[in-house]
Design an enzyme around this catalytic site. Structure first.
Site, PDB file in Angstrom:
ATOM      1  N   HIS A 152       2.567  -8.700   6.528  1.00  0.00           N
ATOM      2  CA  HIS A 152       3.128  -7.977   7.673  1.00  0.00           C
ATOM      3  C   HIS A 152       3.804  -9.013   8.560  1.00  0.00           C
ATOM      4  CE1 HIS A 152       1.762  -3.777   7.808  1.00  0.00           C
ATOM      5  NE2 HIS A 152       2.205  -3.714   9.054  1.00  0.00           N
ATOM      6  N   ARG A 158       0.835  -1.203   0.000  1.00  0.00           N
ATOM      7  CA  ARG A 158       0.000   0.000   0.000  1.00  0.00           C
ATOM      8  C   ARG A 158       0.872   1.258   0.000  1.00  0.00           C
ATOM      9  NH1 ARG A 158      -1.915  -1.719   5.862  1.00  0.00           N
ATOM     10  NH2 ARG A 158      -0.406  -0.639   7.185  1.00  0.00           N
ATOM     11  N   ASP A 159       0.236   2.390   0.188  1.00  0.00           N
ATOM     12  CA  ASP A 159       0.964   3.662   0.213  1.00  0.00           C
ATOM     13  C   ASP A 159       1.620   3.849   1.583  1.00  0.00           C
ATOM     14  OD1 ASP A 159      -1.513   3.848   1.448  1.00  0.00           O
ATOM     15  OD2 ASP A 159      -1.853   5.923   0.857  1.00  0.00           O
ATOM     16  N   GLU A 160       2.612   2.998   1.834  1.00  0.00           N
ATOM     17  CA  GLU A 160       3.339   3.053   3.112  1.00  0.00           C
ATOM     18  C   GLU A 160       4.728   2.471   2.883  1.00  0.00           C
ATOM     19  OE1 GLU A 160       2.373   2.227   7.818  1.00  0.00           O
ATOM     20  OE2 GLU A 160       0.830   1.928   6.303  1.00  0.00           O
ATOM     21  N   TRP A 168       8.304   0.811  20.286  1.00  0.00           N
ATOM     22  CA  TRP A 168       8.808   1.341  19.019  1.00  0.00           C
ATOM     23  C   TRP A 168      10.178   1.991  19.244  1.00  0.00           C
ATOM     24  CZ3 TRP A 168       4.118  -0.328  19.558  1.00  0.00           C
ATOM     25  CH2 TRP A 168       3.383  -0.737  18.438  1.00  0.00           C
ATOM     26  N   ASP A 186       7.851  -2.773  14.422  1.00  0.00           N
ATOM     27  CA  ASP A 186       7.748  -4.058  13.727  1.00  0.00           C
ATOM     28  C   ASP A 186       9.055  -4.829  13.817  1.00  0.00           C
ATOM     29  OD1 ASP A 186       5.862  -2.040  12.640  1.00  0.00           O
ATOM     30  OD2 ASP A 186       5.150  -3.713  11.425  1.00  0.00           O
ATOM     31  N   GLU A 233      -1.429  -8.435   8.720  1.00  0.00           N
ATOM     32  CA  GLU A 233      -1.267  -7.344   9.682  1.00  0.00           C
ATOM     33  C   GLU A 233      -2.221  -7.515  10.860  1.00  0.00           C
ATOM     34  OE1 GLU A 233      -1.012  -2.480   9.619  1.00  0.00           O
ATOM     35  OE2 GLU A 233      -2.085  -3.514   8.008  1.00  0.00           O
TER      36      GLU A 233
END
Length: 930
Positions: free
Chosen positions: A801, A499-501, A566, A508, A780
């Protein structure tokens, strides 16, 4: 009986030693055992031979008394730019003969490995960055202003004296954008998306290509470099993202050198304003939208034929020098992105609306190659990519704003072996439009499967870990995890590839890195990526808080703020790399960033040093009970999750201080970890052992991070987790934080049958539910596709993912039974398989820094048998299933059995316990079948 064989020497963590960016690279070698290798063999000394490829330097041999075989010091003079040598090693050691007597042995020389330095200083470059002087750069960041790919060109001649026998020709090259280079019509490298994605303001990769065999003496030679926007100028980020994150002007830097065999000064041809440039027949090429290629504008003679003095010369424009980028030009350790597999289509069919759909049978990352299609001139063929079908149509909604479409405009000649050059897609299904008359609905007009192949792309890392067991659905799960890692390790570790990512989310990789480091040799790639993390984290004024995305780009809606899990990547991922490689230099490189994160980055409560209670956290991201539009809104208290991680990260950093010999720092942070643990216990754990936010994730993290005070509390935790798992009917209830911990937590309190029951659950949410739905990669969300075949309504829904695939660490270390003893870099191996469920056998192997480790076990009734292969110069600490302790907490007490290298057989009696475990629920409700 004899010494083991030796592998080729490797240099630092570089993928092949060619174009190396080190002056004194450390050396490593593996041991290859054979049936003739003495058991219990250990190295006592080694010799390194360096045969220089220079008349001014002689072959040297260095002898060292040491049992080390990984990352040993470079023994000779520092490498200079372009220096080249053949390096090999041999070792002495001792082992035992059949009677147990100790024998001294010497190995043969290893195969020679070639090391060649790249250009090590800025002064070695005489080339200039060049762009298009007369082709205007876009003035805005709309897709209509997308920079068209450029084709740079230079003709040159070489005389026979320059290109003589024994000469070496090297092309040193990089670009502002992504590029491919050609010499006399031949690709100079098989790399895709070169030179990869880095934070251009800090680092810009260059590559070195051996082009000796591509040059021609006494003739006109042609070099062509094609450049597209890639990550440099392309749109990046979700919700539309931003374009021109690093610059607008596409450019190239190229330096061709031909070195004479006598070691004299090389002949050079460099990029400068004598080159010419034109727009490519590729009309556009972007990562999210795909590529448009107009074959009518192609002239392949430009790649290998002179055009000077012909009418073709007028179509080429002048070049101009571009400013040298601010970032350092570096030779990366990471291997290039390559096409690693070619998959045939498995079927071609029509969608409900009559569209042609090609199914490759595997969700993958890469591009499609079109073969032997003949179309009229001007006909457009579009290739639309998606991961799934929905309602018998291509499921494109999860792509969001990414078009993921390639277009070919035919020149009237057959289209054969065509694929897009500067993009990649995440897909299993391909919708093909334009091959036939749009009104044709006959099945006979379907294209043939043979017209399409899928080219699988990822960073070409060395495969290390293998796993299989008697349960085929678990094997498919493991395959799905590996395919997701493949697709998301493309230049950097990304979240998703479709996708747009497609961004380098830190959370992750933080949760997945132990699994990644087992499946592949990730050290070079992740070590490179961490350099961008370090650069971002240490920017002035940011208080050592890293962005959520590396390389960092502006992402609407995501402020720069501290967050557990993160941002804990700063400490945990370098530590994971150290555990898998044994390389202390990685810890040393990131030490100040680790300390800065704990001292300045964490937003603390002044009263106890834990996280500020009012600070928002991502928490147990994508807990299956979180609302579709609020992935952070899971059932486990987000700050408690953050605090459990804070205790853990502080403990890990104290250990980093210890292994680096920083005694005072170790004492300081070990004491801090103790105080934080006590604060956590006071705040969240009652004297009876009940956790404030009692969930699968909460208890699992408290167990994993050793947060309970005593055996009584551990028993409470064990019983409560047991109840939660049974009450959930063995469904998973964890997100990013809890998923890596849940099965290990159950195993640690001797509820391994519950762990297996969760692993083997097939209904949603569970690890095997996607397998029952035909998944070939990790999703995901636990329910990215709903049981009725509809795509999850959440806007953030990916079918590739890897984060939830962190369960593979448990598959390797507990079901399979092998892991590295902490701090040993796999020289000491923990062997502790825990059979259970309906799994009756397993085989796991790891081609590690010291050699190949293999463990195979079988359970026939209650008879357990295991074969273990330990590589030379290594030891294994073996605990059989019957020897595991039965008290809550820990993984049991090891038997103390330590075995040396060789093949070992073990047997014992073992009863795994109740199977299948029963759920807790209303008296009239039966358990879900496994």
């Amino acid at each position: 009986m004899s010494s083991p064989l030796l592998s080729q020497v490797t240099f630092e963590h570089h993928h092949d030693g060619f174009g190396l960016g080190y002056v004194s690279p450390r050396l490593s070698w593996q041991f290859i055992a054979s049936e003739h290798t003495l058991p219990n063999w250990t190295q006592t000394s080694y010799e390194v031979e360096a045969a220089w490829h220079s008349p001014s330097q002689q072959t040297e041999v260095f002898s060292v008394e040491s049992d080390e075989s990984t990352l040993v010091p470079w023994p000779t003079v520092a490498l200079s730019s372009r220096a080249r040598a053949a390096v090999r090693v041999r070792v002495r050691g001792r082992g035992n003969d059949e009677d147990g007597a100790t024998l001294e042995t010497s190995s043969d020389w290893s195969p020679a490995a070639i090391v060649e330095a790249g250009l090590l200083t800025r002064d070695d470059w005489s080339a200039s960055f060049i762009g298009a002087a007369d082709i205007k750069s876009p003035t805005n960041d709309s897709d209509e202003a997308e920079p068209r790919p450029l084709r740079f060109r230079k003709e040159f001649t070489l005389d026979a004296a320059t290109l003589s026998s024994g000469s070496r020709a090297r092309l040193y090259i990089t670009g502002l954008g992504v590029l491919k280079a050609y010499v006399n019509g031949n690709r100079t490298s098989d790399e895709e998306m070169a030179p990869g994605w880095t934070g251009y303001q800090y680092r810009l990769n260059y590559r070195v290509h051996d082009v000796t065999d591509l040059l021609q003496a006494g003739k006109t030679n042609v070099i062509v470099v094609e450049v597209a926007e890639g990550w440099y100028a392309g749109r990046l980020g979700f919700d539309g993202g931003t374009r021109f994150n690093y610059g607008k002007d596409l450019g190239v830097l190229a330096q061709l050198e031909v070195s004479p065999p006598d070691g004299g000064q090389p002949w050079r041809m460099v990029s400068d304003t004598t080159w010419t440039v034109k727009r490519s027949p590729i009309q556009s090429s972007s990562i999210y939208n795909g590529e448009v290629y107009d074959a009518r504008g192609e002239d392949r003679s430009e790649f290998d034929q002179p055009i000077q003095g012909t009418d073709k010369q007028s179509s080429w424009n002048a070049t101009s020098e571009l400013p040298w980028p601010a970032g350092e030009l570096v030779a990366p350790d990471a291997a290039p992105v390559r096409v690693t597999k070619v998959l045939d289509a498995v079927s071609v069919f029509r969608s409900k609306s009559g569209k042609f759909i090609v199914d490759f049978g595997q969700n993958l990352v890469g591009k499609v190659q079109v073969q032997k299609i003949d179309l009229p001139k001007g006909r457009q063929v579009t290739l639309k990519h998606a991961e799934v079908m929905e309602n018998d149509e291509l499921g494109v909604r999860p792509l969001r704003l990414a078009k993921a479409t390639d277009t070919i405009i035919s020149a009237g000649a057959p289209i054969d072996q065509w694929s897009p050059q500067f993009t990649f897609h995440g897909f299993r299904y391909l919708q093909v439009e334009g091959l036939t008359d749009s009104n044709s609905t006959s099945n006979s007009s379907l294209p043939a499967k043979e017209n399409f192949k899928a080219l699988v792309m990822h960073t070409d890392m060395k495969r290390r870990g293998e796993f299989t067991c008697s349960n085929e659905m678990v094997n498919q799960l493991h395959s799905n995890i590996r395919w997701s890692m493949d697709g998301n390790f493309l230049s950097i570790p990304t979240d998703c590839p479709q996708r747009d990512e497609r961004l380098g989310w830190t959370g992750d990789i933080q949760v997945f890195s132990p699994t990644a480091n087992f499946l592949y040799d990730t050290t070079g790639m992740l070590k490179d990526w961490l350099l961008d993390l370090k650069a971002e984290q240490t920017k002035p004024g940011l208080d050592f808080i890293p962005p959520f995305i590396i390389p960092a780009i502006y992402t609407p809606g995501w402020p720069h703020m501290p967050a557990a899990i993160w941002d804990d990547v700063v400490v945990l991922t370098p530590y994971d790399l150290y555990q898998s490689s044994g390389d202390l230099a990685i810890l040393e490189s990131h030490f100040e960033g680790m300390r800065g994160w704990l001292d300045q980055g964490v937003m603390r409560d002044a009263s106890d040093g834990l996280w500020d209670r009012m600070h928002w956290q991502l928490g147990d991201w994508l807990d299956p009970k979180a609302p579709a539009d609020d992935a952070a809104g899971g059932v486990t208290d987000d700050v408690m999750v953050a605090d459990s991680y804070l205790v853990h990260v502080t403990t890990v950093f104290a250990d980093v201080c210890r292994v680096l010999g920083k005694t005072d720092d170790h004492a300081q942070y070990a004491q801090q970890a103790t105080k934080l643990k006590e604060a956590f216990q006071y705040k969240y754990i009652t004297p009876a052992g009940n956790l404030m936010s009692s969930s699968q994730t909460g208890i699992s993290l408290a167990l994993r991070f050793d947060l309970y005070r005593n055996a009584r509390e551990l028993e409470t935790a064990r019983d409560h987790l047991d109840k939660l798992v049974r009450r959930s009917e063995f469904h998973i209830a964890t997100g990013f934080a809890g998923t890596p911990a849940i099965l290990g937590a159950l195993t640690s309190v001797h509820r391994s049958q519950l762990a297996y029951r969760m692993l083997l659950e097939k209904s949603n949410p569970s690890w095997l539910y996607p397998v029952t739905m035909g998944a070939t990669t990790m999703w995901e969300r636990w329910d990215s596709m709903l049981p009725d075949g509809k795509i999850n309504p959440g806007s953030m829904t990916s079918f590739n993912h890897y984060a939830l695939g962190a369960v593979a660490d448990w598959l390797h270390g507990t079901l399979g039974g092998i892991s590295s003893v902490p701090g040993s870099g796999w020289r000491r191996i923990k062997v502790q398989p825990v059979p259970g469920g309906d799994v009756t056998s397993a085989a796991v192997s790891f081609d590690g820094p010291h050699g190949l480790i293999k463990c195979e076990w079988r359970l026939d009734g209650t008879k357990f048998s295991m074969r273990l292969d330990v590589p030379p110069n290594s030891w294994a600490e073996v605990t059989l299933p019957s020897e595991l302790g039965q008290t809550a907490g820990g993984n049991g007490t090891s038997s103390g059995r330590v075995v040396g290298s060789g093949t070992h057989q073990f047997t014992c009696d073992f009863d795994a316990g109740e199977w299948p475990p029963q759920p807790l629920g209303p008296p009239n409700k039966q358990g879900v079948e496994s």
